[in-house]
Scaffold this active site. Structure first.
Site, short mmCIF file in Angstrom:
data_model
loop_
_atom_site.label_atom_id
_atom_site.label_comp_id
_atom_site.label_asym_id
_atom_site.label_seq_id
_atom_site.Cartn_x
_atom_site.Cartn_y
_atom_site.Cartn_z
N GLU A 210 0.88 -1.17 0.00
CA GLU A 210 0.00 0.00 0.00
C GLU A 210 0.91 1.22 0.00
OE1 GLU A 210 -3.28 0.16 -0.21
OE2 GLU A 210 -3.77 -1.97 0.02
N CYS A 244 -1.97 9.53 2.44
CA CYS A 244 -1.52 8.90 1.19
C CYS A 244 -2.38 9.28 0.01
CB CYS A 244 -1.47 7.39 1.36
SG CYS A 244 -3.05 6.68 1.85
P1 NAD Z 1 7.43 4.71 7.65
O1 NAD Z 1 8.71 5.48 7.67
O2 NAD Z 1 6.66 4.54 8.90
O3 NAD Z 1 7.76 3.29 7.03
C1 NAD Z 1 6.78 2.30 6.94
C2 NAD Z 1 7.30 1.04 7.59
O4 NAD Z 1 8.45 0.60 6.91
C3 NAD Z 1 7.70 1.22 9.05
O5 NAD Z 1 7.09 0.22 9.82
C4 NAD Z 1 9.20 1.12 9.04
O6 NAD Z 1 9.71 0.50 10.20
C5 NAD Z 1 9.48 0.27 7.83
N1 NAD Z 1 10.77 0.59 7.23
C6 NAD Z 1 11.28 1.83 7.01
N2 NAD Z 1 12.49 1.73 6.41
C7 NAD Z 1 12.75 0.42 6.25
C8 NAD Z 1 13.84 -0.33 5.68
N3 NAD Z 1 14.90 0.27 5.17
N4 NAD Z 1 13.73 -1.67 5.68
C9 NAD Z 1 12.65 -2.30 6.20
N5 NAD Z 1 11.61 -1.64 6.75
C10 NAD Z 1 11.65 -0.32 6.77
O7 NAD Z 1 6.40 5.33 6.62
P2 NAD Z 1 6.64 6.13 5.28
O8 NAD Z 1 7.21 5.24 4.25
O9 NAD Z 1 7.28 7.44 5.57
O10 NAD Z 1 5.11 6.41 4.98
C11 NAD Z 1 4.72 7.37 4.09
C12 NAD Z 1 4.41 6.74 2.76
O11 NAD Z 1 3.41 5.75 2.93
C13 NAD Z 1 3.85 7.73 1.77
O12 NAD Z 1 4.37 7.46 0.50
C14 NAD Z 1 2.35 7.43 1.80
O13 NAD Z 1 1.69 7.79 0.62
C15 NAD Z 1 2.36 5.96 2.02
N6 NAD Z 1 1.12 5.51 2.64
C16 NAD Z 1 0.31 4.72 1.91
C17 NAD Z 1 -0.90 4.30 2.44
C18 NAD Z 1 -1.83 3.44 1.65
O14 NAD Z 1 -2.77 2.93 2.25
N7 NAD Z 1 -1.61 3.24 0.36
C19 NAD Z 1 -1.26 4.70 3.73
C20 NAD Z 1 -0.39 5.48 4.45
C21 NAD Z 1 0.81 5.88 3.90
#
Ligand code: NAD
Length: 453
Positions: A210, A244
């Site tokens: 997602e 998102c």
């Molecule tokens: P985040 O930094 O919380 O990362 C998400 C998860 O990935 C966390 O649990 C984190 O521990 C893990 N993570 C981070 N780096 C990692 C790595 N190198 N290796 C393994 N795991 C790792 O969240 P984010 O990515 O900053 O979230 C924002 C993004 O998420 C935006 O692009 C947003 O559009 C998207 N988003 C999508 C939805 C959807 O439903 N489609 C919902 C919310 C957010």
């Protein structure tokens, strides 16, 4: 053995007892989850306030009410969703049983993001529970207060062997990713999405991603601008733009730009007062890293509204940018913050071209009173979801699948889609050891006579 490995082993062991297959067990767990959401409103709201300065009313509105309704839907419909699904028969199967039997996949890893940390972590979890899986829950370390609430309180309500919560950051997530799962449900950005897929490939584990992207918002000339801009301002600045499916940028005719900006400005004031910094309903950027990223995106842009900021509080005012060019910095990545660029196009066809030249977005917004134009734009573009004449609301419709396409993700959930997505839809054909004569033609030796050719 690492903490992460232990948690996965515990979940696997619990799953292998078979108890999560029973519908009564799943319903009990779902009801416990519902009780958790209702009883722990205070703790949930406090965590969100510390993480995102979410307001008192923002917690139910943007997070828990949706979860409650999804849990209730699953409880009400589980028996039907989990039942065998008879399918059509042919002459060859007329006297057989032919059906699809949804069955649990096994152990699901749910990795959540920080922006709506309950919706995007517990949302997939409830689908996993309904489908009869065990699940390891990994909330985002970025929303650390919420993560702590999940770690401390969720085990008091759920079967903690079956649904362990593992907190931590990149190291812990990567340790989890070394383990074998039967499905990984990840919410976050596309760069990490690729890391997830790579790790999943080692065990041939299916993944749901997602993700996000730049969701365009086209405003047609034939449109009630006052209503459109009110809905857009709400969709953009809720949660400080960290949504998102927030409209990432506006596309409109050059003759409309000034009015669009004026209308959005008016609504910013109506929603958040003259000084949004003091307004209870206006949040904050999650951390300094994202604050700096957003401020850097402003470089080279003309600010039409807002722009005020305060690094010490991670505050950025609701901001509108005018005359933005496609090669501007703010147009090179998902904004994920309260900056709204306005770009001008000559009409719907140029907007379609603009959208199709870029990655497929998670959402597409079209504002128009012309239903033919709306259908035309839907037919000529692709996106995870499309919503005409409103923002964000498609997320709350449980009868619609929620998910991305192309760079905005893969897989879907919400309502029955979540149940199906986290189930294996097993093909079942039950024949009888009778009427063997009917099978003669398939057994060798094959002769034209026998086949009747
Ligand atoms: P985040 O930094 O919380 O990362 C998400 C998860 O990935 C966390 O649990 C984190 O521990 C893990 N993570 C981070 N780096 C990692 C790595 N190198 N290796 C393994 N795991 C790792 O969240 P984010 O990515 O900053 O979230 C924002 C993004 O998420 C935006 O692009 C947003 O559009 C998207 N988003 C999508 C939805 C959807 O439903 N489609 C919902 C919310 C957010």
């Amino acid at each position: 053995m690492s903490r992460e490995q232990k948690a996965v082993e515990r979940a696997r062991k619990a799953f292998l007892t078979g108890r999560s297959k029973a519908l009564e067990y799943r319903i009990t767990q779902l009801k416990n989850l519902l009780r958790f959401v209702k009883e722990r409103q205070k703790e949930i709201a406090e965590g969100l306030k510390k993480d995102l300065k979410r307001s008192e009313f923002g917690t139910p509105l943007y997070e828990t009410l949706g979860l409650e309704s999804e849990i209730n839907l699953a409880v009400r419909n589980l028996k039907e969703w989990a039942a065998p699904r008879p399918v059509s028969k042919s002459m060859m199967t007329i006297s057989d049983q032919v059906y699809i039997q949804p069955e649990p996949l096994g152990v699901v890893l749910v990795i959540g993001a920080w922006n709506y940390p309950w919706a995007v972590t517990i949302g997939p979890l409830l689908g996993a529970i309904a489908a009869g899986n065990a699940a390891v829950i990994k909330p985002s370390e970025v929303s650390s207060h919420t993560s702590k609430v999940m770690e401390d309180l969720l085990p008091l309500y759920l079967d903690k062997e079956m649904y362990p919560v593992v907190t931590g950051g990149v190291t812990e997530t990567q340790e989890l990713l070394k383990q074998r799962f039967d499905h990984i449900f990840y919410t976050g950005n596309g760069t990490v999405g690729k890391i997830i897929m790579e790790a999943a490939a080692k065990h041939l584990t299916p993944t749901t991603l997602e993700l996000g992207g730049k969701s365009p918002c086209y405003i047609d000339k034939n449109c009630d601008l006052a209503v459109a801009c009110r809905r857009i301002a709400w969709g953009k600045y809720s949660n400080c733009g960290q949504t998102c499916i927030a409209p990432d940028y506006i596309l409109c005719d050059p003759s409309m730009q000034d009015r669009v900006i004026e209308e959005i400005k008016k609504n910013i004031k109506d929603f958040y007062s003259e000084d949004p910094k003091k307004c209870m309903d206006y949040g904050r950027i999650i951390n300094q890293r994202h604050f700096k990223r957003l401020m850097a995106l402003l470089e080279g842009s003309t600010i039409a509204v807002g722009g005020e900021n305060d690094e010490s509080e991670c505050y950025i005012a609701p901001t509108v940018l005018r005359d933005v060019k496609p090669d501007a910095k703010v147009m090179q990545e998902e904004i994920f913050g309260p900056l709204l660029p306005v770009l001008t196009v000559s009409g719907a066809d140029e907007a379609i071209k603009f959208i199709n030249q870029r990655e497929k977005p998670l959402a597409l917004y079209i504002f128009s009173s012309d239903s033919k134009l709306i259908k035309h734009m839907i037919a000529e573009t692709s996106s995870g979801g499309v919503l005409a004449n409103d923002c964000l609301m498609h997320f709350s419709v449980s009868s619609l699948p929620f998910g991305g396409v192309g760079n905005s993700g893969m897989g879907r959930y919400h309502g029955k889609y979540g149940f199906d997505h986290l189930s294996h839809l097993r093909s079942c054909l039950i024949k009888q050891l009778k009427m063997e004569g009917m099978n003669n033609m398939r057994y060798p030796p094959h002769t034209a006579d026998k086949l009747g050719w």
